[in-house]
Design an enzyme around this catalytic site. Structure first.
Site, PDB file in Angstrom:
ATOM      1  N   ASN A  99       0.851  -1.190   0.000  1.00 38.97           N
ATOM      2  CA  ASN A  99       0.000   0.000   0.000  1.00 38.97           C
ATOM      3  C   ASN A  99       0.891   1.246   0.000  1.00 38.97           C
ATOM      4  OD1 ASN A  99       0.628   0.692   2.846  1.00 38.97           O
ATOM      5  ND2 ASN A  99      -0.418  -1.252   3.235  1.00 38.97           N
ATOM      6  N   TYR A 100       0.284   2.408   0.011  1.00 42.73           N
ATOM      7  CA  TYR A 100       1.037   3.655  -0.173  1.00 42.73           C
ATOM      8  C   TYR A 100       1.660   4.207   1.108  1.00 42.73           C
ATOM      9  CZ  TYR A 100      -1.035   4.085  -4.834  1.00 42.73           C
ATOM     10  OH  TYR A 100      -1.393   3.881  -6.119  1.00 42.73           O
TER      11      TYR A 100
END
Ligand SMILES: Cc1cc2nc3c(=O)[nH]c(=O)nc-3n(C[C@H](O)[C@H](O)[C@H](O)COP(=O)(O)O)c2cc1C
Length: 407
Positions: free
Chosen positions: A216-217
């Protein structure tokens, strides 16, 4: 933070010495007085004239120099150690690291290291080829210096002068100035002082095959800010982090992991002893059921990826904790209200949950700012508007301090 502070900058003979005039300029811009001590080798890499010009002081190298800052009645190698508020060695070569470790005293840098008052902080920024940095002797010497109270600024990864790519670059001067500012920032009297705190941060990576992963970011910035602030308040902080490109906060023990399973394994080592567990990592909820060893080859068929649940690290800590241990989690959504966060607080039996929304602009992953809604176990709700993550970390810890059992 650095206004009026006296900083000794020890520069050694590594290729990264070329960055030190910029480092001196940043220190000066932040209001500090800088005295450069250069090794003889350092001046093969950077000019004495540049360093003297930007620091507005002669560069000291020779042990038998007569003039310098400090008390006129004492010899310089003593007065410098008294004058300094902090001693920064950047870049620190393998050679100088070994010499400091051995207690050698035959140039201005090594003598001042020894004569520095014991309450003055030392920051060492090693910079060298990756193989040198990984060598057992450098590891051993760095560990010994850390054990005697020196703070180590981990080198950055990237292209190295040796032609290699990897760990060993001196962190950028901006990161060094920030670390010194942190070291010198007075710690508030805090109930966190002396407590064992574990913070998880960053994303996890869940392998699909030998070259691909799900993630994920998350940048880790929020978790690192919390770890930094907890350490500043005197806590003994262990930071278990997924893959991020952030400098380890001063005084924090960092444990790097990749997957959720590894994060659980690393964090659970401290479950029994920690007083406060803050789960700020964006742990992947799912992982591929059967990661493939090599690279999956492309063909014309569609592909299905079967995912299985990952362990719930915060949930496991909360479920097994003893009375008095505090458990704090983060809940991130892409919108909506705080219902999900309340549900998470209940389900994981947390003492506090920090709800944040990922808007891709000023809050959530990657950016330097965030906004939090804190909900505690008594149902109190505190709205913290958009502000830098460092400032939010302070306010979050203020709220957590209210929940600590009285000692
Ligand atoms: C071109 C070149 C680059 C070097 N870069 C580094 C370096 O980045 N880090 C390091 O530890 N040593 C490096 N060295 C080796 C040091 O210059 C050498 O060990 C020297 O004795 C260090 O002296 P000092 O620690 O007194 O400054 C380099 C040497 C050369 C010739």
């Amino acid at each position: 933070m650095l206004t009026g502070k006296n900083i000794i900058l020890g520069v050694c003979g590594g290729i990264a010495a070329y960055k030190t005039p910029h480092l001196v300029r940043l220190f000066k811009k932040a209001g500090a007085n800088v005295q450069v001590l250069a090794t003889a080798s350092a001046l093969e890499f950077v000019s004495e004239l540049s360093l003297a010009t930007v620091s507005r002081r002669p560069v000291l190298r020779d042990l038998f120099e007569l003039e310098g800052p400090g008390d006129d009645d004492k010899t310089m190698h003593i007065t410098l150690g008294e004058w300094a508020d902090a001693f920064v060695i950047a870049p620190a070569t393998a050679n100088t690291i070994a010499r400091l470790c051995a207690g050698l005293c035959d140039d201005m840098l090594s003598v001042c290291f020894i004569t520095l008052r014991p309450d003055k902080p030392v920051l060492i920024a090693p910079a060298m080829d990756g193989h040198m940095y990984g060598s057992p002797s450098v590891r051993r010497n760095l560990a010994a210096l850390a054990a005697q109270g020196c703070r180590l600024l981990e080198p950055a990864s990237g292209e190295l002068a040796s032609g290699q790519c990897g760990l060993g670059r001196m962190p950028e001067p901006e990161a060094i100035v920030e670390a010194v500012g942190e070291m010198l920032r007075p710690a508030p009297a805090s109930p966190l002082n002396g407590l064992n705190v574990v913070v998880t941060a960053g994303p996890t990576r869940e392998k699909i095959d030998g070259v691909r992963f799900l993630s994920n970011y998350s940048s880790g910035k929020m978790g690192f800010a919390v770890a930094r602030e907890a350490a500043r308040r005197g806590a003994v902080v262990r930071l278990v982090t997924g893959p991020v490109s952030l400098v380890t906060p001063a005084g924090v023990e960092r444990i790097d992991v990749e997957s959720a399973a590894e994060m659980l394994e690393a964090a659970s080592r401290f479950f029994g002893t920690c007083d406060l567990f803050i789960g700020a990592a964006a742990v992947a909820d799912y992982r591929p059921e059967a990661p493939v060893q090599g690279k999956i080859k492309k063909d014309d068929a569609e592909m299905e990826l079967r995912l299985v649940r990952n362990p719930d690290i915060l949930g496991e800590f909360s479920a097994g904790r003893r009375p008095g241990q505090i458990s704090v989690g983060f809940a991130l959504e892409t919108g909506g209200g705080i219902g999900y966060a309340r549900e998470k607080l209940e389900r994981k039996r947390l003492d506090l949950v920090a709800f944040n929304v990922y808007d891709g602009v000023s809050t959530g992953f990657e950016v330097d700012t965030n906004a939090l809604t804190l909900i505690d176990r008594d149902g109190n709700v505190t709205e913290l508007p958009v502000m830098p993550k460092d400032a939010l970390a302070g306010q979050l810890l203020d709220s957590i301090e209210q929940l600590l059992p009285s000692r």
